[in-house]
Design an enzyme around this catalytic site. Structure first.
Site, short mmCIF file in Angstrom:
data_model
loop_
_atom_site.label_atom_id
_atom_site.label_comp_id
_atom_site.label_asym_id
_atom_site.label_seq_id
_atom_site.Cartn_x
_atom_site.Cartn_y
_atom_site.Cartn_z
CD GLN A 1 45.42 39.06 49.83
OE1 GLN A 1 45.55 39.82 48.89
NE2 GLN A 1 45.93 37.84 49.82
CD GLU B 1 40.73 33.66 50.36
OE1 GLU B 1 41.09 34.11 51.47
OE2 GLU B 1 41.45 32.98 49.63
CG ASP C 1 47.65 36.92 53.35
OD1 ASP C 1 48.76 37.40 53.07
OD2 ASP C 1 46.93 36.34 52.52
CD GLU D 1 49.51 33.97 53.64
OE1 GLU D 1 49.26 33.91 52.43
OE2 GLU D 1 48.69 33.62 54.53
CG ASP E 1 50.89 32.84 49.29
OD1 ASP E 1 51.11 31.97 48.43
OD2 ASP E 1 49.87 33.56 49.27
CE LYS F 1 47.62 30.81 48.51
NZ LYS F 1 47.71 32.23 48.08
NE ARG G 1 45.85 30.97 45.18
CZ ARG G 1 46.82 31.23 44.32
NH1 ARG G 1 47.43 30.25 43.68
NH2 ARG G 1 47.21 32.47 44.09
CB SER G 2 40.77 34.77 46.25
OG SER G 2 41.52 34.92 45.06
#
Length: 425
Positions: free
Chosen positions: A165, A208, A245, A286, A313, A338, A367-368
């Site tokens: 990601q 992002e 990530d 992550e 996460d 989060k 967050r995205s």
């Protein structure tokens, strides 16, 4: 003691153009606080439920009118005129009003927006939000969180052109937020220029703000990040390091990790990650394994052996119950916090304190799908986060939070945090 005089809500659009929720809380004192909540694309199954309308004729079912109606209706009627001495009391009332385990009835988006708006109203005219959040939950901030900044993106944050990601920059040598952002900006510009030269087109930007060239492999993505660091005149692993990530849940199918052209069992995936640690200056991994692969997370953490943070996460979803399970099984040594994964400030703080009790690092994350609200910068500072993960140095919903961190830095003189517990980087 804050007494709620009124509560309202509004459906607004997030950074992907999708609806989200803004709440507005008015206290009897006249103080007013508003807050908007984000939404993730890469979500864990254990996250609290965002309430969406489900009408395919409007925003393809993603509308938030139902959640807003709860703010304007049931929540307003129940809370109006009520006095809450502490944020925890308000959050407990919100949880009780919903009455479900995952906030499925009223919606975590409505509940979190109310929780945040009340906090902001309570802080209004009394103290900066970061100071209010610190005092309300018993924290003593002395540093700013160190930024981990998206450079390249794939997976659900981009077009899936590469399975993992995000590859992020950690400006390790920087001592101030000002210096950290200037360092990352320089590297980002070199990366964008190199991507244009290598692929013949201007690199697309992901959800992002990270660059999203069509890398052939995850390793190519990581190596290009290192080359961009060097091209900008910095030493990889000394001045600037990496975080990755992996978001493994999204390519875990049929019991196998389908990474690129390979289909790996858990041990094979662990070996792949360990190979990255051998080859690259990675400080944090992550979601290196899937969110429900509990049997193998302890093995990953043990074999990483403190060389990098094993960051949970989707595994943890900022849920105290899942954090407690990870503590007991030795599954991770770092929490990605989060707040919208769990739905109230109080529950998020509980997850954070559990992580701290085991000496874990904490990365406070956006967050995205974000808004231009900057409360996350105050929360990450007030709760003494080790790192903050906002996104890249593009797009106003990201920059609003970086700019807020700069303002807090100017006001407090705080230096950047350095992770050092248990011998970790």
């Amino acid at each position: 003691m804050p007494t709620i005089a009124d509560l309202g809500g509004l459906e607004i659009l997030d950074s992907r153009g999708r609806p989200t929720v803004l709440a507005r809380c008015t206290l009897a004192s006249g103080a007013v606080g508003s807050a908007s909540v984000p939404s993730g694309a890469s979500t864990g199954r254990a996250e609290a439920l965002e309430l969406r309308d489900g009408d395919p004729e409007r925003y393809r079912g993603l509308g938030c009118r139902k959640a807003v109606s709860h703010l304007r209706g049931e929540l307003r009627e129940a809370l109006k005129g009520q006095t809450f001495e502490h944020q925890c009391e308000l959050d407990r009332a919100l949880i009780a009003l919903d009455g479900t385990d995952g906030k499925a009835r009223l919606g975590a988006n409505a509940i979190l927006a109310a929780s945040l708006a009340f906090a902001r109203a309570a802080a209004e005219g009394n103290s900066p939000l970061y100071r209010h959040l610190a005092e309300a939950f018993g924290h003593e901030p002395i540093t700013l969180p160190r930024p981990t900044v998206n450079l390249f993106s794939g997976g659900k944050h981009a077009g899936g052109q590469v399975d993992i990601q995000d590859v992020l920059l950690i400006p390790e040598a920087a001592t101030t937020m000002d210096e950290a952002l200037a360092t990352v900006y320089d590297i980002y510009q070199h990366a964008a220029e190199r991507a244009g030269e290598r692929y013949g087109v201007r690199a697309l930007v992901a959800d992002e703000g990270g660059l999203a060239p069509p890398f052939p492999t995850a390793e190519a993505m990581i190596e290009e990040a290192l080359e961009a660091i060097s091209a900008a005149g910095y030493t990889p692993g000394e001045e600037v390091a990496l975080a990755v990530d992996v978001a493994s849940s999204h390519f875990f199918q049929g019991g196998l990790y389908r990474l690129g052209e390979e289909a790996l069992e858990a041990q094979g995936m662990i070996e792949r990650l360990l190979g990255w640690l051998d080859a690259y200056p990675i400080r944090s991994i992550e979601d290196g394994l899937a969110e429900d692969d509990w049997d193998h997370w302890p093995e990953l953490r043990e074999r990483v052996g403190g060389r990098a943070l094993v960051l949970g996460d989707d595994l943890l979803c900022s849920n105290p119950r899942r954090v407690d399970r990870a503590l007991k099984t030795g599954a991770t040594d770092a929490l990605l916090l989060k707040v919208n994964q769990i739905g109230t400030l109080t529950e998020a703080d509980r997850a954070l304190k559990l992580a701290r009790s085991a000496g874990w690092a904490v990365t406070v994350s956006a967050r995205s799908g974000e808004t231009e609200d900057d409360w996350l910068a105050d929360l990450a500072t007030g709760w003494d986060g080790d790192f903050i993960k906002i996104g890249s140095l593009t797009r106003s919903e990201r920059l609003a939070k970086y700019n807020r961190l700069r303002a807090i830095e100017e006001e407090t003189g705080f230096a950047l945090a350095r992770w050092h517990r248990d011998g970790n980087p």
